[in-house]
Design a protein around this motif. Sequence first.
Motif, PDB file in Angstrom:
ATOM      1  N   GLY A  28      26.686 -10.047  43.452  1.00 46.63           N
ATOM      2  CA  GLY A  28      27.329 -10.069  43.449  1.00 46.63           C
ATOM      3  C   GLY A  28      28.514  -9.122  43.127  1.00 46.63           C
ATOM      4  O   GLY A  28      29.884  -9.264  44.310  1.00 46.63           O
ATOM      5  N   LEU A  29      28.607  -7.716  43.220  1.00 50.38           N
ATOM      6  CA  LEU A  29      29.099  -6.662  43.666  1.00 50.38           C
ATOM      7  C   LEU A  29      28.836  -6.172  45.415  1.00 50.38           C
ATOM      8  O   LEU A  29      30.153  -6.045  45.825  1.00 50.38           O
ATOM      9  CB  LEU A  29      29.201  -5.215  43.022  1.00 50.38           C
ATOM     10  N   VAL A  30      27.943  -5.814  45.890  1.00 49.39           N
ATOM     11  CA  VAL A  30      27.549  -6.099  46.903  1.00 49.39           C
ATOM     12  C   VAL A  30      28.032  -6.858  47.860  1.00 49.39           C
ATOM     13  O   VAL A  30      28.660  -6.858  49.217  1.00 49.39           O
ATOM     14  CB  VAL A  30      26.005  -5.083  47.589  1.00 49.39           C
ATOM     15  N   LYS A  31      28.383  -8.258  47.225  1.00 51.27           N
ATOM     16  CA  LYS A  31      30.054  -9.294  48.271  1.00 51.27           C
ATOM     17  C   LYS A  31      30.582  -8.663  48.497  1.00 51.27           C
ATOM     18  O   LYS A  31      31.296  -9.147  49.951  1.00 51.27           O
ATOM     19  CB  LYS A  31      29.732 -11.010  47.186  1.00 51.27           C
ATOM     20  N   ASP A  32      31.010  -8.314  48.042  1.00 52.53           N
ATOM     21  CA  ASP A  32      32.852  -7.832  48.089  1.00 52.53           C
ATOM     22  C   ASP A  32      33.299  -6.098  48.564  1.00 52.53           C
ATOM     23  O   ASP A  32      33.504  -6.329  50.236  1.00 52.53           O
ATOM     24  CB  ASP A  32      34.012  -7.776  46.634  1.00 52.53           C
ATOM     25  N   SER A  33      31.780  -5.529  48.228  1.00 55.18           N
ATOM     26  CA  SER A  33      32.101  -3.971  49.188  1.00 55.18           C
ATOM     27  C   SER A  33      31.333  -3.503  49.040  1.00 55.18           C
ATOM     28  O   SER A  33      29.913  -3.726  48.099  1.00 55.18           O
ATOM     29  CB  SER A  33      33.490  -3.469  48.780  1.00 55.18           C
ATOM     30  N   GLU A  34      31.159  -2.824  49.717  1.00 61.10           N
ATOM     31  CA  GLU A  34      29.457  -1.851  49.490  1.00 61.10           C
ATOM     32  C   GLU A  34      29.571  -0.707  47.883  1.00 61.10           C
ATOM     33  O   GLU A  34      31.025  -0.402  47.979  1.00 61.10           O
ATOM     34  CB  GLU A  34      29.393  -0.876  50.817  1.00 61.10           C
ATOM     35  N   CYS A  35      28.337  -0.138  47.952  1.00 55.56           N
ATOM     36  CA  CYS A  35      28.392   0.209  46.477  1.00 55.56           C
ATOM     37  C   CYS A  35      27.455   1.284  46.523  1.00 55.56           C
ATOM     38  O   CYS A  35      26.178   1.297  47.304  1.00 55.56           O
ATOM     39  CB  CYS A  35      27.937  -0.185  45.402  1.00 55.56           C
ATOM     40  N   CYS A  36      27.762   2.273  45.678  1.00 55.72           N
ATOM     41  CA  CYS A  36      26.558   3.308  45.371  1.00 55.72           C
ATOM     42  C   CYS A  36      25.243   2.911  44.623  1.00 55.72           C
ATOM     43  O   CYS A  36      26.444   2.553  43.188  1.00 55.72           O
ATOM     44  CB  CYS A  36      27.064   4.832  46.085  1.00 55.72           C
ATOM     45  N   VAL A  37      24.592   3.799  44.599  1.00 55.54           N
ATOM     46  CA  VAL A  37      23.785   3.398  43.609  1.00 55.54           C
ATOM     47  C   VAL A  37      24.361   4.231  41.399  1.00 55.54           C
ATOM     48  O   VAL A  37      24.343   3.319  40.589  1.00 55.54           O
ATOM     49  CB  VAL A  37      22.311   4.380  43.163  1.00 55.54           C
ATOM     50  N   CYS A  38      25.114   4.420  41.699  1.00 60.38           N
ATOM     51  CA  CYS A  38      26.470   5.068  40.810  1.00 60.38           C
ATOM     52  C   CYS A  38      26.936   4.761  40.460  1.00 60.38           C
ATOM     53  O   CYS A  38      27.477   3.937  39.256  1.00 60.38           O
ATOM     54  CB  CYS A  38      26.585   6.821  40.548  1.00 60.38           C
ATOM     55  N   GLU A  39      27.383   3.443  41.818  1.00 61.03           N
ATOM     56  CA  GLU A  39      28.568   3.112  40.464  1.00 61.03           C
ATOM     57  C   GLU A  39      27.793   2.092  39.963  1.00 61.03           C
ATOM     58  O   GLU A  39      28.127   1.392  38.833  1.00 61.03           O
ATOM     59  CB  GLU A  39      28.929   2.364  42.102  1.00 61.03           C
ATOM     60  N   PHE A  40      26.566   0.885  40.305  1.00 62.50           N
ATOM     61  CA  PHE A  40      25.919   0.000  39.816  1.00 62.50           C
ATOM     62  C   PHE A  40      25.177   0.839  38.235  1.00 62.50           C
ATOM     63  O   PHE A  40      25.937   0.004  37.726  1.00 62.50           O
ATOM     64  CB  PHE A  40      24.271   0.003  40.996  1.00 62.50           C
ATOM     65  N   VAL A  41      24.905   1.738  38.373  1.00 68.73           N
ATOM     66  CA  VAL A  41      24.630   2.823  36.784  1.00 68.73           C
ATOM     67  C   VAL A  41      25.862   2.326  35.581  1.00 68.73           C
ATOM     68  O   VAL A  41      25.745   1.512  35.018  1.00 68.73           O
ATOM     69  CB  VAL A  41      23.758   4.234  37.034  1.00 68.73           C
ATOM     70  N   GLU A  42      26.592   2.822  36.785  1.00 65.54           N
ATOM     71  CA  GLU A  42      28.170   2.646  36.141  1.00 65.54           C
ATOM     72  C   GLU A  42      28.645   1.188  35.422  1.00 65.54           C
ATOM     73  O   GLU A  42      29.079   0.271  34.018  1.00 65.54           O
ATOM     74  CB  GLU A  42      29.355   3.440  36.067  1.00 65.54           C
ATOM     75  N   VAL A  43      28.367   0.271  36.140  1.00 65.47           N
ATOM     76  CA  VAL A  43      28.955  -0.886  36.087  1.00 65.47           C
ATOM     77  C   VAL A  43      28.000  -1.673  35.279  1.00 65.47           C
ATOM     78  O   VAL A  43      27.989  -2.633  34.559  1.00 65.47           O
ATOM     79  CB  VAL A  43      29.078  -2.035  36.780  1.00 65.47           C
ATOM     80  N   LEU A  44      26.578  -1.298  34.839  1.00 69.41           N
ATOM     81  CA  LEU A  44      24.927  -2.239  35.037  1.00 69.41           C
ATOM     82  C   LEU A  44      24.860  -1.857  33.117  1.00 69.41           C
ATOM     83  O   LEU A  44      24.140  -2.478  32.418  1.00 69.41           O
ATOM     84  CB  LEU A  44      24.686  -2.369  35.455  1.00 69.41           C
ATOM     85  N   GLN A  45      25.266  -0.411  33.658  1.00 69.22           N
ATOM     86  CA  GLN A  45      24.961   0.280  31.860  1.00 69.22           C
ATOM     87  C   GLN A  45      23.273  -0.105  31.059  1.00 69.22           C
ATOM     88  O   GLN A  45      23.016  -0.388  30.969  1.00 69.22           O
ATOM     89  CB  GLN A  45      25.823  -0.525  30.968  1.00 69.22           C
ATOM     90  N   MET A  46      22.895   0.699  33.444  1.00 68.90           N
ATOM     91  CA  MET A  46      21.434   0.929  32.940  1.00 68.90           C
ATOM     92  C   MET A  46      21.262   2.069  34.056  1.00 68.90           C
ATOM     93  O   MET A  46      21.753   2.338  34.317  1.00 68.90           O
ATOM     94  CB  MET A  46      20.408  -0.191  33.809  1.00 68.90           C
ATOM     95  N   SER A  47      19.947   2.128  32.863  1.00 68.87           N
ATOM     96  CA  SER A  47      19.206   3.665  33.431  1.00 68.87           C
ATOM     97  C   SER A  47      19.026   3.741  35.044  1.00 68.87           C
ATOM     98  O   SER A  47      19.046   3.174  35.808  1.00 68.87           O
ATOM     99  CB  SER A  47      17.993   4.004  33.332  1.00 68.87           C
TER     100      SER A  47
END
Lengths: 115, 115
Positions: A28-47
């Motif tokens: 759902g996130l990459v549908k709108d724009s490219e993302c890097c790993v640290c952004e996923f970590v931040e948004v999803l609050q996972m390791s």
Amino acid sequence: MEKTIIELEQAAQTLKLLGDKTRLTILGLVKDSECCVCEFVEVLQMSQPSISQHLRKLRDAGLVKEQRRGQWIFYSLNREHATYPIIQQVLEQIPDQKEKLKALEEAGLRIQCDS
Amino acid sequence: MEKTIIELEQAAQTLKLLGDKTRLTILGLVKDSECCVCEFVEVLQMSQPSISQHLRKLRDAGLVKEQRRGQWIFYSLNREHATYPIIQQVLEQIPDQKEKLKALEEAGLRIQCDS
DNA sequence: TCATGATATAAGTATATGCTTATATATACA
DNA sequence: TGTATATATAAGCATATACTTATATCATGA
């Protein structure tokens, strides 16, 4: 739009990957724009390793593409994948993840990279 | 058609169930008509307990409905389920399972029940 | 060349999954 | 009432999954 029929086995494989809250959010996130790993970590609050492992599954299946830019690796949706029509339909029916990226941006945590 | 947004968590749960070849085929079959357990067993060439267990998962999640008629229990797609729009879209993009039912019928293995 | 930051990978572990075989339940019918 | 048929459930087991912690890799910049 032309209608493509996707082989059942391949559809099942993609659906299995979509059948996880974390991966579904990532897509759902990459549908709108490219993302890097640290952004996923931040948004999803996972390791970070956990996120990386989910990304690897998505990439191994070809659902996302990765591209290194400097120290970051950006992930994006692979719209050429045979099962992309399914992914597209599914993503249209779940809540938009755009606000989460916007919140990141407002917190100054969005990665911008020109290289 | 009105567009309904399906909660991400619920969508993921449904997608997980769709992410299995056997269950995806079962849903493809009940899209066209009600089926009973022995028909799934015949079409999918799997053991009866295995089929029953898949059906239980689908039923527990509310994706299919069951109705006993005499000695048979017929399963059908629950079109009232919150995630039905997703299921519908997915089923439209995979090969039709109708011929398999037709083959059953021609082999005289289709269950017809009026009760 | 070294320290830092971003990411990937490895190994370990608890739980989930999908089958199997065996058995229970429920209906039909003689 | 007894037997056959349809289906469900239980228990066992091998494999898959999704984390964790620890460590490796790779690019950056002093």
